[in-house]
Write a protein that holds these residues in place. Structure first.
Motif, mmCIF file in Angstrom:
data_model
loop_
_atom_site.group_PDB
_atom_site.id
_atom_site.type_symbol
_atom_site.label_atom_id
_atom_site.label_comp_id
_atom_site.label_asym_id
_atom_site.label_seq_id
_atom_site.Cartn_x
_atom_site.Cartn_y
_atom_site.Cartn_z
ATOM 1 N N ARG A 29 0.814 -1.228 0.000
ATOM 2 C CA ARG A 29 0.000 0.000 0.000
ATOM 3 C C ARG A 29 0.845 1.274 0.000
ATOM 4 O O ARG A 29 0.483 2.284 0.582
ATOM 5 C CB ARG A 29 -0.958 0.011 1.187
ATOM 6 N N GLN A 30 1.985 1.240 -0.667
ATOM 7 C CA GLN A 30 2.873 2.401 -0.695
ATOM 8 C C GLN A 30 2.360 3.533 -1.573
ATOM 9 O O GLN A 30 2.730 4.686 -1.363
ATOM 10 C CB GLN A 30 4.261 1.998 -1.199
ATOM 11 N N LEU A 31 1.526 3.225 -2.543
ATOM 12 C CA LEU A 31 1.038 4.250 -3.463
ATOM 13 C C LEU A 31 -0.351 4.701 -3.016
ATOM 14 O O LEU A 31 -1.352 4.036 -3.280
ATOM 15 C CB LEU A 31 0.987 3.721 -4.901
ATOM 16 N N ALA A 32 -0.400 5.800 -2.320
ATOM 17 C CA ALA A 32 -1.659 6.415 -1.885
ATOM 18 C C ALA A 32 -2.565 5.410 -1.175
ATOM 19 O O ALA A 32 -3.785 5.485 -1.264
ATOM 20 C CB ALA A 32 -2.372 7.052 -3.074
ATOM 21 N N ARG A 33 -1.956 4.446 -0.504
ATOM 22 C CA ARG A 33 -2.673 3.447 0.297
ATOM 23 C C ARG A 33 -3.523 2.452 -0.498
ATOM 24 O O ARG A 33 -4.357 1.757 0.047
ATOM 25 C CB ARG A 33 -3.544 4.118 1.362
ATOM 26 N N TRP A 34 -3.318 2.393 -1.832
ATOM 27 C CA TRP A 34 -4.053 1.433 -2.656
ATOM 28 C C TRP A 34 -3.395 0.070 -2.548
ATOM 29 O O TRP A 34 -2.178 -0.051 -2.608
ATOM 30 C CB TRP A 34 -4.076 1.877 -4.113
ATOM 31 N N LYS A 35 -4.194 -0.972 -2.446
ATOM 32 C CA LYS A 35 -3.709 -2.354 -2.375
ATOM 33 C C LYS A 35 -3.564 -2.900 -3.791
ATOM 34 O O LYS A 35 -4.544 -3.013 -4.527
ATOM 35 C CB LYS A 35 -4.706 -3.202 -1.588
ATOM 36 N N PHE A 36 -2.328 -3.199 -4.181
ATOM 37 C CA PHE A 36 -2.049 -3.793 -5.489
ATOM 38 C C PHE A 36 -1.682 -5.256 -5.326
ATOM 39 O O PHE A 36 -1.058 -5.647 -4.338
ATOM 40 C CB PHE A 36 -0.887 -3.068 -6.179
ATOM 41 N N CYS A 37 -2.069 -6.053 -6.305
ATOM 42 C CA CYS A 37 -1.649 -7.452 -6.417
ATOM 43 C C CYS A 37 -0.849 -7.570 -7.698
ATOM 44 O O CYS A 37 -1.074 -6.829 -8.649
ATOM 45 C CB CYS A 37 -2.856 -8.374 -6.507
ATOM 46 N N ARG A 38 0.072 -8.508 -7.729
ATOM 47 C CA ARG A 38 0.838 -8.719 -8.956
ATOM 48 C C ARG A 38 0.522 -10.086 -9.525
ATOM 49 O O ARG A 38 0.201 -11.024 -8.799
ATOM 50 C CB ARG A 38 2.339 -8.564 -8.718
ATOM 51 N N GLN A 39 0.605 -10.162 -10.853
ATOM 52 C CA GLN A 39 0.324 -11.400 -11.580
ATOM 53 C C GLN A 39 -0.974 -12.029 -11.052
ATOM 54 O O GLN A 39 -0.992 -13.116 -10.505
ATOM 55 C CB GLN A 39 1.501 -12.370 -11.485
ATOM 56 N N HIS A 40 -2.040 -11.302 -11.254
ATOM 57 C CA HIS A 40 -3.348 -11.671 -10.715
ATOM 58 C C HIS A 40 -4.307 -12.057 -11.841
ATOM 59 O O HIS A 40 -4.380 -11.352 -12.846
ATOM 60 C CB HIS A 40 -3.913 -10.471 -9.933
ATOM 61 N N PRO A 41 -5.040 -13.165 -11.696
ATOM 62 C CA PRO A 41 -5.991 -13.561 -12.738
ATOM 63 C C PRO A 41 -7.198 -12.612 -12.802
ATOM 64 O O PRO A 41 -7.798 -12.296 -11.777
ATOM 65 C CB PRO A 41 -6.456 -14.957 -12.313
ATOM 66 N N VAL A 42 -7.506 -12.142 -13.996
ATOM 67 C CA VAL A 42 -8.720 -11.364 -14.267
ATOM 68 C C VAL A 42 -9.306 -11.937 -15.551
ATOM 69 O O VAL A 42 -8.651 -11.915 -16.595
ATOM 70 C CB VAL A 42 -8.419 -9.858 -14.432
ATOM 71 N N ASP A 43 -10.515 -12.448 -15.450
ATOM 72 C CA ASP A 43 -11.163 -13.120 -16.570
ATOM 73 C C ASP A 43 -10.237 -14.241 -17.042
ATOM 74 O O ASP A 43 -9.790 -15.055 -16.239
ATOM 75 C CB ASP A 43 -11.523 -12.130 -17.683
ATOM 76 N N ARG A 44 -9.887 -14.254 -18.321
ATOM 77 C CA ARG A 44 -9.029 -15.338 -18.829
ATOM 78 C C ARG A 44 -7.566 -14.944 -18.927
ATOM 79 O O ARG A 44 -6.771 -15.632 -19.562
ATOM 80 C CB ARG A 44 -9.547 -15.811 -20.184
ATOM 81 N N TYR A 45 -7.203 -13.818 -18.332
ATOM 82 C CA TYR A 45 -5.832 -13.318 -18.398
ATOM 83 C C TYR A 45 -5.211 -13.228 -17.014
ATOM 84 O O TYR A 45 -5.912 -13.160 -16.007
ATOM 85 C CB TYR A 45 -5.799 -11.919 -19.041
ATOM 86 N N VAL A 46 -3.897 -13.204 -16.983
ATOM 87 C CA VAL A 46 -3.159 -12.896 -15.767
ATOM 88 C C VAL A 46 -2.511 -11.540 -16.023
ATOM 89 O O VAL A 46 -1.693 -11.402 -16.931
ATOM 90 C CB VAL A 46 -2.087 -13.971 -15.441
ATOM 91 N N VAL A 47 -2.909 -10.537 -15.229
ATOM 92 C CA VAL A 47 -2.428 -9.177 -15.445
ATOM 93 C C VAL A 47 -1.197 -8.920 -14.573
ATOM 94 O O VAL A 47 -1.011 -9.551 -13.539
ATOM 95 C CB VAL A 47 -3.532 -8.137 -15.164
#
Length: 114
Positions: A29-47
Motif C-alpha cells: 500500500r505504498q502508493l496512496a494506500r491502494w492495495k495492489f496485487c501482482r500477476q493476478h488472474p482477471v477473466d481469462r488473463y493474468v495481469v
C-alpha cells in the motif's frame, strides 16, 4: 480457475526486472494506500498489476509488444479487461527504468476515487 492461479504463481516467480522494480513501489500500500496485487488472474488473463478496489490494471510492456500482431493482441486483451470494469494502463519497461516517479504519478492520477 486453478489453471490461472498456477500460471499466476509461475509468473510471480519469473517476473521481469521492470516488473520487480515497479512492484517495489506498489507493494504494501505504498502508493496512496491502494492495495495492489501482482500477476493476478482477471477473466481469462493474468495481469501484471491490479488494484481491485481502484479497478485499475497496470501492464508493463517490453519491446515484444511493439509488433503489429502483439499490438492487436494487446488491444483485444484490453477490451476484455475493460468489459470486466477495469481501466487498463500500459507502461513501457523503459519508462519504469528511466522515469519510475512519472510512472507512479500516472498510476496515481489514473486511480478512480468513486
Amino acid at each position: 480457475m486453478e489453471r490461472f492461479k498456477s500460471r499466476a504463481r509461475r509468473l510471480r516467480e519469473s517476473q521481469t526486472s521492470a516488473e520487480a522494480r515497479l512492484w517495489q513501489a506498489l507493494r504494501n500500500r505504498q502508493l496512496a494506500r491502494w492495495k495492489f496485487c501482482r500477476q493476478h488472474p482477471v477473466d481469462r488473463y493474468v495481469v501484471d498489476f491490479v488494484t481491485l478496489d481502484g479497478k485499475l490494471i497496470v501492464e508493463v510492456d517490453g519491446v515484444t509488444h511493439s509488433s503489429p500482431s502483439e499490438i492487436e493482441r494487446d488491444e483485444a486483451r484490453t477490451k476484455v479487461l475493460e468489459a470486466c470494469g477495469f481501466f487498463v494502463l500500459r507502461v513501457s519497461n523503459t519508462d519504469v527504468y528511466e522515469n519510475i516517479e512519472g510512472v507512479l504519478e500516472l498510476i496515481r492520477s489514473s486511480l478512480r476515487f468513486d
